[in-house]
Design an enzyme around this catalytic site. Structure first.
Site, PDB file in Angstrom:
ATOM      1  N   GLY A  21     -12.478   3.697   3.627  1.00  0.00           N
ATOM      2  CA  GLY A  21     -11.416   3.354   2.677  1.00  0.00           C
ATOM      3  C   GLY A  21     -10.411   2.413   3.314  1.00  0.00           C
ATOM      4  O   GLY A  21      -9.220   2.442   3.007  1.00  0.00           O
ATOM      5  N   ARG A  43      -7.691  -1.100   1.598  1.00  0.00           N
ATOM      6  CA  ARG A  43      -6.315  -1.236   1.085  1.00  0.00           C
ATOM      7  C   ARG A  43      -5.526   0.026   1.436  1.00  0.00           C
ATOM      8  O   ARG A  43      -6.069   0.979   2.011  1.00  0.00           O
ATOM      9  CB  ARG A  43      -6.327  -1.492  -0.425  1.00  0.00           C
ATOM     10  CG  ARG A  43      -6.831  -0.318  -1.226  1.00  0.00           C
ATOM     11  CD  ARG A  43      -6.808  -0.596  -2.713  1.00  0.00           C
ATOM     12  NE  ARG A  43      -6.733   0.670  -3.436  1.00  0.00           N
ATOM     13  CZ  ARG A  43      -6.781   0.782  -4.751  1.00  0.00           C
ATOM     14  NH1 ARG A  43      -6.926  -0.289  -5.503  1.00  0.00           N
ATOM     15  NH2 ARG A  43      -6.684   1.962  -5.335  1.00  0.00           N
ATOM     16  N   SER A  52      -4.224  15.953   2.381  1.00  0.00           N
ATOM     17  CA  SER A  52      -3.066  15.722   1.499  1.00  0.00           C
ATOM     18  C   SER A  52      -2.237  16.997   1.456  1.00  0.00           C
ATOM     19  O   SER A  52      -2.788  18.104   1.573  1.00  0.00           O
ATOM     20  CB  SER A  52      -3.539  15.389   0.081  1.00  0.00           C
ATOM     21  OG  SER A  52      -2.447  15.432  -0.821  1.00  0.00           O
ATOM     22  N   TYR A 110      -8.838  17.430  -6.982  1.00  0.00           N
ATOM     23  CA  TYR A 110      -8.283  16.790  -5.776  1.00  0.00           C
ATOM     24  C   TYR A 110      -7.790  17.858  -4.778  1.00  0.00           C
ATOM     25  O   TYR A 110      -8.060  17.765  -3.580  1.00  0.00           O
ATOM     26  CB  TYR A 110      -7.142  15.869  -6.210  1.00  0.00           C
ATOM     27  CG  TYR A 110      -6.551  15.012  -5.129  1.00  0.00           C
ATOM     28  CD1 TYR A 110      -7.212  13.878  -4.666  1.00  0.00           C
ATOM     29  CD2 TYR A 110      -5.310  15.317  -4.583  1.00  0.00           C
ATOM     30  CE1 TYR A 110      -6.647  13.077  -3.682  1.00  0.00           C
ATOM     31  CE2 TYR A 110      -4.734  14.516  -3.616  1.00  0.00           C
ATOM     32  CZ  TYR A 110      -5.410  13.397  -3.160  1.00  0.00           C
ATOM     33  OH  TYR A 110      -4.842  12.605  -2.183  1.00  0.00           O
ATOM     34  N   ILE A 115       2.956   8.779  -0.558  1.00  0.00           N
ATOM     35  CA  ILE A 115       2.991   7.507   0.162  1.00  0.00           C
ATOM     36  C   ILE A 115       2.855   6.375  -0.859  1.00  0.00           C
ATOM     37  O   ILE A 115       2.001   6.447  -1.760  1.00  0.00           O
ATOM     38  CB  ILE A 115       1.822   7.422   1.181  1.00  0.00           C
ATOM     39  CG1 ILE A 115       1.793   8.677   2.088  1.00  0.00           C
ATOM     40  CG2 ILE A 115       1.899   6.143   2.007  1.00  0.00           C
ATOM     41  CD1 ILE A 115       2.992   8.909   2.950  1.00  0.00           C
TER      42      ILE A 115
END
Ligand code: NAI
Length: 248
Positions: A13, A16, A143, A156, A189
Site C-alpha cells: 500500500g 499513497r 488501527s 474493519y 490520520i
C-alpha cells in the site's frame, strides 16, 4: 540518518497516504524500498518521488495483496531484484463501512481479504528471507479501531483486531530467528482514506483526541522507522498506538 543502510524494505500500500510516507522515510534512512500497491500508477509515482530525493532507493511492484498466488510471484521478483528482505511493512488496507444490518457479505470479505489475509500472504512470501536477515522486522499497520471498535466498521474492526492477534502469534513464532513483529495502531490520520468522511464525523472524532489535532502520515512513518531500526531490536509482539491519546 542512515541507520537502515543496506537494508531492503517491502512496503505494501505504498502508493499513497501512510504507506507512501513510510516508504519515503525508510528510503531516507538508507533502505532500498520495494513499493507495493495494487495500483501501478500510484506505486510508480511514489517511486518517482522517492528517486527525486534518494536516487535508486526504490522500485515499484503492482500486486493485489489479497491474491495469495500473485503475492508469492511478486515476492520472487522482489527477491531477485533486491537480493533479500529485512523489513516488511504490511500497510495495504481498505474500508467498506456500513452498519451491520446493511453490511453485505462482499464488504466483509473484501476488507478481511485485504487487511488480514493480505498480511498472511506477505508474511508467508517473505518469511524465509526475513529469517535469513540478521535484523528481520515485520511491522503491521493496524488501527485504534481494532482496539476499541467502531459502529459501522464491524468488518474493519475485526480485520484490525485480527491483525493484532496475528502480530503476536508471528512475534512468538519468529522470535527464535531474531525476527521481531510489531503493530502500529494509528488514530485518525489525514489521508485520502479519511478525507472521504463527512465533516460531522471528523468533528466528532476530533473531540475524542486529547492532543486535539489529527495525525499526519509522517507521525506513523516515524513510528515504523523506529520499530524497523536497530534501537528497537528488543521490542516484539507490541502494539504502538500513534493516536494523539485517543486510546490511553
Ligand atoms: P489510503 O487509502 O490512502 O492508501 C491505501 C493504500 O493501500 C493505497 O495505495 C492502495 O492502493 C493500497 N491498497 C489497498 N488495497 C490493496 C490491495 N488489496 N493490494 C495492494 N494494495 C492495496 O489509506 P491510508 O489512510 O494511507 O491507510 C494506510 C493503512 O493505515 C491502512 O491499513 C489503514 O487501514 C491504516 N489506518 C489508517 C488510518 C487513517 O486515519 N488514515 C487510521 C488507522 C489505520
Amino acid at each position: 540518518m542512515d541507520d537502515l543502510k543496506d537494508h531492503v524494505a517491502v512496503v505494501t500500500g505504498g502508493g499513497r497516504g501512510i504507506g507512501r510516507e513510510v516508504a519515503r522515510e525508510l528510503a531516507s534512512r538508507g533502505a532500498r524500498v520495494a513499493v507495493v500497491s495494487r495500483n501501478p500508477e500510484s506505486c510508480g509515482s511514489a517511486v518517482e518521488a522517492i528517486h527525486a530525493e534518494f536516487p535508486g532507493q526504490a522500485a515499484a511492484y503492482a500486486v493485489d495483496v489479497a491474491d495469495h498466488t500473485a503475492v508469492q510471484e511478486v515476492a520472487k521478483r522482489i527477491l531477485g531484484d533486491l537480493g533479500g528482505t529485512d523489513i516488511l511493512v504490511n500497510n495495504a488496507g481498505i474500508t467498506r463501512d456500513g452498519l451491520l444490518m446493511r453490511m453485505k457479505e462482499e464488504d466483509w470479505d473484501a476488507v478481511l481479504d485485504t487487511n488480514l489475509k493480505g498480511a498472511f500472504n506477505t508474511v508467508k512470501a517473505f518469511m524465509r528471507p526475513l529469517m535469513k536477515s540478521e535484523h528481520g522486522r515485520i511491522i503491521n499497520i493496524a488501527s485504534v479501531i481494532g482496539l476499541i471498535g467502531n459502529a459501522g466498521q464491524a468488518n474493519y474492526s475485526a480485520s484490525k483486531a485480527g491483525l493484532i492477534g496475528f502480530t503476536k502469534a508471528v512475534a512468538r513464532e519468529l522470535a527464535g530467528r531474531a525476527v521481531t513483529c510489531n503493530a502500529v495502531a494509528p488514530g485518525f490520520i489525514t489521508t485520502d482514506m479519511t478525507s472521504e468522511l463527512p465533516e460531522s464525523v471528523r468533528e466528532a472524532v476530533l473531540a475524542k483526541i486529547p492532543l486535539a489535532t489529527f495525525g499526519e502520515p509522517r507521525d506513523i512513518a516515524a513510528a515504523v522507522a523506529y520499530l524497523a531500526g536497530p534501537s528497537a531490536r528488543y521490542i516484539t509482539g507490541q502494539v504502538l498506538a500513534v493516536d494523539g491519546g485517543m486510546t490511553m
